[in-house]
Enzyme design. Structure first.
Site, PDB file in Angstrom:
ATOM      1  N   LYS A  26       0.845  -1.208   0.000  1.00  0.00           N
ATOM      2  CA  LYS A  26       0.000   0.000   0.000  1.00  0.00           C
ATOM      3  C   LYS A  26       0.873   1.249   0.000  1.00  0.00           C
ATOM      4  O   LYS A  26       0.658   2.172  -0.778  1.00  0.00           O
ATOM      5  CB  LYS A  26      -0.901  -0.014   1.245  1.00  0.00           C
ATOM      6  CG  LYS A  26      -1.564   1.337   1.523  1.00  0.00           C
ATOM      7  CD  LYS A  26      -2.509   1.298   2.704  1.00  0.00           C
ATOM      8  CE  LYS A  26      -1.881   1.514   4.057  1.00  0.00           C
ATOM      9  NZ  LYS A  26      -1.449   2.895   4.337  1.00  0.00           N
ATOM     10  N   ASN A  27       1.868   1.262   0.889  1.00  0.00           N
ATOM     11  CA  ASN A  27       2.636   2.497   1.057  1.00  0.00           C
ATOM     12  C   ASN A  27       3.682   2.724  -0.029  1.00  0.00           C
ATOM     13  O   ASN A  27       4.300   3.776  -0.087  1.00  0.00           O
ATOM     14  CB  ASN A  27       3.266   2.541   2.454  1.00  0.00           C
ATOM     15  CG  ASN A  27       2.200   2.738   3.516  1.00  0.00           C
ATOM     16  OD1 ASN A  27       1.063   3.081   3.186  1.00  0.00           O
ATOM     17  ND2 ASN A  27       2.542   2.522   4.772  1.00  0.00           N
ATOM     18  N   ASP A 317       4.007   0.340  12.158  1.00  0.00           N
ATOM     19  CA  ASP A 317       2.796  -0.265  11.593  1.00  0.00           C
ATOM     20  C   ASP A 317       2.605  -1.718  12.043  1.00  0.00           C
ATOM     21  O   ASP A 317       1.547  -2.308  11.807  1.00  0.00           O
ATOM     22  CB  ASP A 317       2.840  -0.215  10.053  1.00  0.00           C
ATOM     23  CG  ASP A 317       2.759   1.206   9.528  1.00  0.00           C
ATOM     24  OD1 ASP A 317       2.360   2.100  10.288  1.00  0.00           O
ATOM     25  OD2 ASP A 317       3.105   1.422   8.353  1.00  0.00           O
ATOM     26  N   ARG A 410      -8.976  -0.639   4.189  1.00  0.00           N
ATOM     27  CA  ARG A 410      -8.103   0.432   3.697  1.00  0.00           C
ATOM     28  C   ARG A 410      -6.711  -0.114   3.370  1.00  0.00           C
ATOM     29  O   ARG A 410      -6.034   0.397   2.482  1.00  0.00           O
ATOM     30  CB  ARG A 410      -7.929   1.528   4.765  1.00  0.00           C
ATOM     31  CG  ARG A 410      -9.146   2.371   4.983  1.00  0.00           C
ATOM     32  CD  ARG A 410      -8.837   3.492   5.949  1.00  0.00           C
ATOM     33  NE  ARG A 410      -7.827   4.392   5.369  1.00  0.00           N
ATOM     34  CZ  ARG A 410      -7.409   5.512   5.928  1.00  0.00           C
ATOM     35  NH1 ARG A 410      -7.914   5.900   7.083  1.00  0.00           N
ATOM     36  NH2 ARG A 410      -6.512   6.262   5.346  1.00  0.00           N
TER      37      ARG A 410
HETATM   38  N1  EPU Z   1       6.106  14.451  11.163  1.00  0.00           N
HETATM   39  C1  EPU Z   1       6.263  15.751  11.537  1.00  0.00           C
HETATM   40  N2  EPU Z   1       6.008  16.734  10.627  1.00  0.00           N
HETATM   41  C2  EPU Z   1       5.607  16.452   9.360  1.00  0.00           C
HETATM   42  C3  EPU Z   1       5.458  15.114   8.977  1.00  0.00           C
HETATM   43  C4  EPU Z   1       5.715  14.117   9.902  1.00  0.00           C
HETATM   44  O1  EPU Z   1       6.611  16.044  12.668  1.00  0.00           O
HETATM   45  O2  EPU Z   1       5.407  17.409   8.596  1.00  0.00           O
HETATM   46  C5  EPU Z   1       6.369  13.386  12.146  1.00  0.00           C
HETATM   47  C6  EPU Z   1       5.139  12.563  12.493  1.00  0.00           C
HETATM   48  O3  EPU Z   1       4.321  13.212  13.432  1.00  0.00           O
HETATM   49  C7  EPU Z   1       5.745  11.292  13.026  1.00  0.00           C
HETATM   50  C8  EPU Z   1       7.029  11.161  12.214  1.00  0.00           C
HETATM   51  O4  EPU Z   1       7.231  12.422  11.589  1.00  0.00           O
HETATM   52  O5  EPU Z   1       6.090  11.447  14.377  1.00  0.00           O
HETATM   53  C9  EPU Z   1       6.994  10.100  11.162  1.00  0.00           C
HETATM   54  O6  EPU Z   1       5.825  10.200  10.399  1.00  0.00           O
HETATM   55  P1  EPU Z   1       5.869  10.061   8.833  1.00  0.00           P
HETATM   56  O7  EPU Z   1       5.699  11.423   8.205  1.00  0.00           O
HETATM   57  O8  EPU Z   1       7.028   9.225   8.415  1.00  0.00           O
HETATM   58  O9  EPU Z   1       4.595   9.264   8.546  1.00  0.00           O
HETATM   59  P2  EPU Z   1       3.898   9.287   7.187  1.00  0.00           P
HETATM   60  O10 EPU Z   1       4.891   9.525   6.108  1.00  0.00           O
HETATM   61  O11 EPU Z   1       2.709  10.161   7.255  1.00  0.00           O
HETATM   62  C10 EPU Z   1       4.206   6.751   6.547  1.00  0.00           C
HETATM   63  C11 EPU Z   1       3.271   5.621   6.321  1.00  0.00           C
HETATM   64  C12 EPU Z   1       2.618   5.235   7.632  1.00  0.00           C
HETATM   65  C13 EPU Z   1       3.723   4.817   8.611  1.00  0.00           C
HETATM   66  C14 EPU Z   1       4.733   5.954   8.765  1.00  0.00           C
HETATM   67  C15 EPU Z   1       5.904   5.593   9.614  1.00  0.00           C
HETATM   68  C16 EPU Z   1       2.551   6.031   4.052  1.00  0.00           C
HETATM   69  C17 EPU Z   1       1.457   6.447   3.130  1.00  0.00           C
HETATM   70  N3  EPU Z   1       2.264   6.045   5.345  1.00  0.00           N
HETATM   71  O12 EPU Z   1       3.399   7.798   7.081  1.00  0.00           O
HETATM   72  O13 EPU Z   1       1.772   4.146   7.385  1.00  0.00           O
HETATM   73  O14 EPU Z   1       3.162   4.525   9.863  1.00  0.00           O
HETATM   74  O15 EPU Z   1       5.220   6.359   7.478  1.00  0.00           O
HETATM   75  O16 EPU Z   1       6.575   4.508   9.075  1.00  0.00           O
HETATM   76  O17 EPU Z   1       3.636   5.667   3.617  1.00  0.00           O
HETATM   77  C18 EPU Z   1      -0.103   2.780   7.709  1.00  0.00           C
HETATM   78  O18 EPU Z   1       0.157   2.251   6.626  1.00  0.00           O
HETATM   79  O19 EPU Z   1      -0.905   2.291   8.529  1.00  0.00           O
HETATM   80  C19 EPU Z   1       0.572   4.023   8.064  1.00  0.00           C
HETATM   81  C20 EPU Z   1       0.104   4.867   8.977  1.00  0.00           C
END
Ligand code: EPU
Length: 431
Positions: A26-27, A317, A410
């Site tokens: 998915k990701n 995850d 999802r």
């Molecule tokens: N963060 C910030 N500021 C930002 C963006 C992120 O502080 O502008 C922080 C977040 O609050 C968090 C950390 O950075 O503490 C890491 O979050 P990240 O941005 O890496 O998460 P994401 O990119 O939104 C992806 C996956 C998630 C997975 C996380 C961590 C996708 C579409 N989603 O999310 O997947 O948990 O990386 O590995 O790739 C899931 O599939 O269930 C899911 C939530």
């Protein structure tokens, strides 16, 4: 009427057996669906999983004017006629990953508008890194009536040096894609090394992009103009979270289960955690087999501490399924969720099932194992906790109903049909 899953528990017996294939990630698929904006010709994606999140992105693409020809798991995408630069709030608010479209659209068309993206209930999920990064690339950022409006300079986005204070997977992917079209050199620092990012880079480079530093924390991108795929297809890598979830289920409820079509290297952390607890795991080329331990005494696993970490550490995850595993292991374990501050809320449902878990604030829980679980009515709060509830329900004594199947759909395709094939008693019902 909403769907739910009705599950008959095995009361701790290890009875499931057979082979369960892993689907596309998915990701990895979500950022891949934002790629057409970077190309002047058609982008072909293969092995795209059939998921609700992917359907939402298809709706988003249609609303943006991207043409999408679809044949089950194969997509042909073309942004030739796309001009719309406003992400529909209805869709974007349902899906955090909608943020991935901002970079490519801004870089291609010079503007983009979007609401604060939604997603699952796992924490605050700020977008500060995105807004700061776009400003560094020369964009103007305005916020009005709940929408962000971003505008690139007349000459287009320019390359910039961006150091991510926190490692963010989608921020890295968004800026990597934006930088391919931006003028000049972009340097991204403190980039995470999740395999989904590596797969994206390798497809972009195959299509003529200049990105160096793949699989390191520093990427250098020389951008400039749209790419041409020239018929190249991007095959989505196997889902490492599905792989890990099935491994945990197999260890708890399996007699002998083979997880096929996976990439074992991407599941290193979960394999080593399960092995340290006593699980019998054999790794092959694209498959992993879990066999139930023999003998009475050794039939219980040993507790181990769990701390989530960016890749290659233990994935956040997989924290919820692993927490279920630890409730069924002998001894005490501390679970430390380091990435998100709202990702342990689901443990209250496990406690109602009989698990001995102490809540120690937003990031930690303390587990005393092994505590038998009893079937219950449960409400899935998000896809990963929802899958953990399915595992808990299969291990428990008695029947359970896991409500809010949508949250699980999802991220896991036809989970009930796939688990039925390895002998699980689970069916989809209307509730
Ligand atoms: N963060 C910030 N500021 C930002 C963006 C992120 O502080 O502008 C922080 C977040 O609050 C968090 C950390 O950075 O503490 C890491 O979050 P990240 O941005 O890496 O998460 P994401 O990119 O939104 C992806 C996956 C998630 C997975 C996380 C961590 C996708 C579409 N989603 O999310 O997947 O948990 O990386 O590995 O790739 C899931 O599939 O269930 C899911 C939530």
């Amino acid at each position: 009427m909403k769907d739910a899953f009705s599950i008959k528990g095995l009361d701790g017996a290890r009875k499931l057996s057979g082979t369960i294939p892993v689907n596309g990630s998915k990701n990895a698929a979500l950022p891949a669906l934002a790629l057409p904006f970077l190309f002047s010709d058609t982008v072909i994606l293969e092995n795209v999983p059939v998921l609700e999140d992917i359907h939402r992105v298809e709706e988003l693409l249609a609303s943006l004017g991207v043409s999408c020809k679809k044949q089950k798991r194969r997509y042909e995408l073309m942004a030739h006629a796309a001009r719309q630069t406003v992400l529909s709030p209805d869709i974007a608010k349902r899906l955090r990953a909608s943020i991935l479209f901002t970079g490519p659209i801004l870089a291609r068309f010079g503007s983009v508008s979007f609401p604060h993206p939604g997603g699952c209930v796992i924490g605050e999920r700020p977008i500060d890194l995105f807004l700061e990064g776009f400003k560094k690339m020369g964009a103007r950022v305005d916020e009005k009536n709940g929408m962000y409006h971003l505008r690139a300079p007349k000459t287009g986005l320019r390359g910039a040096e961006i150091f991510f204070r926190t490692q963010s997977v989608t921020a890295a992917e968004t800026f990597l894609m934006a930088a391919v079209l931006a003028h000049g050199k972009t340097i991204l620092q403190n980039v995470p090394v999740e395999p989904e990012i590596g797969a994206l880079i390798s497809f972009l480079n195959r299509c003529g992009a200049s990105i160096s530093g793949a699989e390191t924390h520093r990427l250098e991108i020389i951008g400039g103009k749209p790419l041409r795929a020239r018929g190249a297809a991007y095959t989505i890598i196997p889902d490492r979270i599905e792989t890990g979830s099935f491994l945990i289920l197999a260890a708890l409820a399996g007699k002998k289960i083979t997880i096929s079509h996976c990439e074992p290297e991407h599941a290193g952390a979960v394999i080593e955690h399960l092995r340290a607890s006593g699980a019998d795991i054999a790794v092959g080329k694209n498959m992993i087999t879990v066999t139930a331990p023999k003998g009475k005494r050794s039939s219980f696993y040993k507790s181990i501490p769990l701390k989530t970490h960016e890749y290659p550490g233990f994935a956040t995850d997989l924290q919820a399924p692993m927490t279920v595993f630890l409730t069924q292991s002998e001894g005490e374990a501390l679970v430390f969720e380091t990435i998100f501050e709202g990702r342990l809320g689901y443990v209250h449902e496990l406690i109602r099932m009989g698990a001995k878990i102490q809540d120690m604030g937003p990031h930690r829980v303390y587990i005393q194992g092994r505590a038998p679980l009893r079937g219950r009515k449960l409400e899935s709060p998000d896809l990963r906790a929802g899958l953990a509830f399915i595992i808990a329900a299969l291990v428990a004594k008695g029947d359970s109903v896991v409500h809010n199947a949508y949250s699980i759909d999802r991220g896991y395709e036809h989970i009930e049909k796939r688990l039925q094939k390895i002998g699980a008693s689970i069916k989809r019902i209307s509730s």
